[in-house]
Design an enzyme around this catalytic site. Structure first.
Site, mmCIF file in Angstrom:
data_model
loop_
_atom_site.group_PDB
_atom_site.id
_atom_site.type_symbol
_atom_site.label_atom_id
_atom_site.label_comp_id
_atom_site.label_asym_id
_atom_site.label_seq_id
_atom_site.Cartn_x
_atom_site.Cartn_y
_atom_site.Cartn_z
ATOM 1 N N LYS A 107 0.814 -1.221 0.000
ATOM 2 C CA LYS A 107 0.000 0.000 0.000
ATOM 3 C C LYS A 107 0.846 1.268 0.000
ATOM 4 O O LYS A 107 0.326 2.345 -0.264
ATOM 5 C CB LYS A 107 -0.946 -0.007 1.202
ATOM 6 C CG LYS A 107 -1.990 -1.102 1.079
ATOM 7 C CD LYS A 107 -3.043 -0.996 2.160
ATOM 8 C CE LYS A 107 -4.137 -2.032 1.971
ATOM 9 N NZ LYS A 107 -3.749 -3.350 2.516
HETATM 10 C C1 PLP Z 1 -4.505 -4.425 2.137
HETATM 11 C C2 PLP Z 1 -3.827 -5.713 2.156
HETATM 12 C C3 PLP Z 1 -4.296 -6.788 1.400
HETATM 13 C C4 PLP Z 1 -5.573 -6.715 0.615
HETATM 14 O O1 PLP Z 1 -5.475 -5.851 -0.499
HETATM 15 P P1 PLP Z 1 -6.792 -5.361 -1.237
HETATM 16 O O2 PLP Z 1 -6.329 -4.430 -2.283
HETATM 17 O O3 PLP Z 1 -7.639 -4.685 -0.209
HETATM 18 O O4 PLP Z 1 -7.463 -6.569 -1.770
HETATM 19 C C5 PLP Z 1 -3.562 -7.969 1.402
HETATM 20 N N1 PLP Z 1 -2.453 -8.084 2.126
HETATM 21 C C6 PLP Z 1 -1.974 -7.087 2.878
HETATM 22 C C7 PLP Z 1 -0.751 -7.298 3.678
HETATM 23 C C8 PLP Z 1 -2.627 -5.856 2.911
HETATM 24 O O5 PLP Z 1 -2.164 -4.877 3.652
#
Ligand code: PLP
Length: 427
Positions: A107
């Site tokens: 993210k």
């Molecule tokens: C946010 C997150 C996900 C899920 O991602 P999405 O885009 O919401 O499907 C998976 N793994 C980790 C470690 C995350 O932080």
């Protein structure tokens, strides 16, 4: 580039407006009006491009002339500021490591890109904008870090009390400056609901925007690393299958967009924990959101994934077309732990619970002779240190970027109802 709301009851929007607003007035999420394939020449010769050049080619049509080319390149350089290694764990499976950024989760990419777009759009504006974000774990830290110090931008992060890991909590509650954490007595869906309610509340006169993956500036840059992985792997001439551990389905939706731009991806696997709304939908044809349940892969504890509607749009809202290119499977915590052990025993690779769910998706789907599977390793194992160390015979070293926050003091405001959030926003 123009964007429309997937509820089809709001006017068409510019990139800027969609970024600043987050959600359309009709509560629909935005979707690009037009998607142009990249040239075959570019795809074929991808090895000749740097990651920054690739990212620019991929994103430019979605921004259009709303950010000057030079500025956009600068934004990309700050966003793509770390590596995205592809690490083989089996003969026909590799991990695409997305965790080498400042908060060690994928993210970081979307958060940094969005923060810079928002800062750019708000630069001539005297009003501050407030970014409201609900997190099930990693979003909070990435957003806090990405937005820290951004001029004219305040950030309010809602997280479910006791349902994020200690490190995640530190990452979002200790930075101070323009970042405020609200500790919500509830689950992630409660946080998300509170955020959505605030957007519609006419008593709140502050300019609000979202930084969840519903925001196009967080969602779209996630396409970048599907291209980077292709650049690494295309010389093998294997058909690529990507498995993405999915919660809100923004990451995998970016992968599907990359495919739409012409990236040769044969199939997608959306791997989930027991929060299995989408796997159930693909089996039964009935989309039935449910309250989320807590698991060891808590960043995916989402009962009503907000980006799934974008995936449906990308497949013309036709479940059969969708199923031909997209599968989804769910896994329990026991299966996840057993797989972490299996991966470790095979190759000494330490997968975090989310990555392990991704790996499981590839195994369940099965890989044919000429296929190669890539699972997205979405967070560094240190972010789920307790689970990893309980499951595997390892001590996870704490990397520098984590050490910096771990000893800082948590500062959070308790919130149990929407009124608490409202009171804070009306101050
Ligand atoms: C946010 C997150 C996900 C899920 O991602 P999405 O885009 O919401 O499907 C998976 N793994 C980790 C470690 C995350 O932080």
């Amino acid at each position: 580039m123009k964007y429309y709301s997937l509820h089809h009851k709001s006017p068409i929007s510019t990139f800027k407006n969609a970024v600043v607003q987050g959600l359309a007035k009709d509560r629909g999420i935005y979707f690009p009006d037009n998607i142009t394939k990249l040239s075959n020449h570019f795809i074929k010769n991808i090895s000749d491009y740097t990651n920054h050049e690739i990212a620019y080619e991929v994103i430019k049509q979605f921004v259009g002339d709303e950010i000057p080319a030079e500025k956009l390149k600068e934004i990309i350089a700050k966003t793509v500021s770390f590596d995205f290694p592809v690490v083989k764990v089996d003969d026909n499976i590799a991990s695409l490591e997305l965790f080498h950024g400042p908060t060690m989760a994928f993210k970081d990419v979307g958060a940094k890109f969005m923060a810079q777009c928002l800062e750019y759009f708000n630069k001539d504006n005297d009003d501050e904008v407030t970014v409201l974000v609900a997190t099930s774990g990693d979003t909070g830290g990435a957003v806090a870090n990405g937005f820290l110090g951004a001029k004219g931008v305040n950030v309010v992060i809602l997280y479910p009390s006791g349902k994020v890991s200690d490190i995640q909590e530190k990452q979002l509650t200790t930075l101070g400056q323009n970042i405020t954490a609200l500790e919500v007595d509830g689950v992630f869906d409660d946080c998300q609901e509170m955020v959505k309610t605030a957007f519609l509340d006419e008593d709140i006169t502050k300019t609000l925007t979202s930084a969840n993956s519903i925001n196009i500036a967080r969602w779209l840059p996630q396409m970048f690393y599907f291209f980077f992985a292709y650049k690494e792997l295309h010389k093998s001439h294997k058909d690529l299958i990507f498995s993405v551990p999915s919660g809100n389905f923004g990451n995998i939706c970016a992968g599907v967009m990359a495919q739409k731009l012409g990236l040769p991806i044969k199939h997608f696997v959306a791997s989930t924990n027991i929060n299995d709304t989408v796997p159930n939908y693909l089996m039964s044809g009935i989309y039935k959101p449910k309250p989320s349940k807590a698991t060891i892969s808590n960043a995916m504890d989402v009962g009503n994934p907000s980006n799934f509607i974008r995936i449906q749009e990308l497949f013309s809202n036709d479940i059969d077309t969708l199923k031909s290119a997209f599968s989804s499977y769910r896994f329990t915590d026991d299966e996840t732990r057993a797989t972490m052990t299996k991966i470790y025993n095979n190759s000494r690779y330490v997968a975090d619970p989310h990555g392990a769910v991704g790996y499981l998706g590839l195994k369940k789907h099965g890989l044919k002779e000429n296929e190669f599977g890539v699972f997205l390793e979405t967070a560094h194992p240190v972010k789920f240190k307790d689970v990893v160390e309980e499951t595997l015979p390892v001590n996870v070293e704490i990397p520098e970027q984590i050490k910096k926050v771990i000893n800082n003091t948590k500062v959070a405001i308790k919130a149990s109802t929407y009124q608490d959030l409202k009171a804070y926003l009306m101050k």
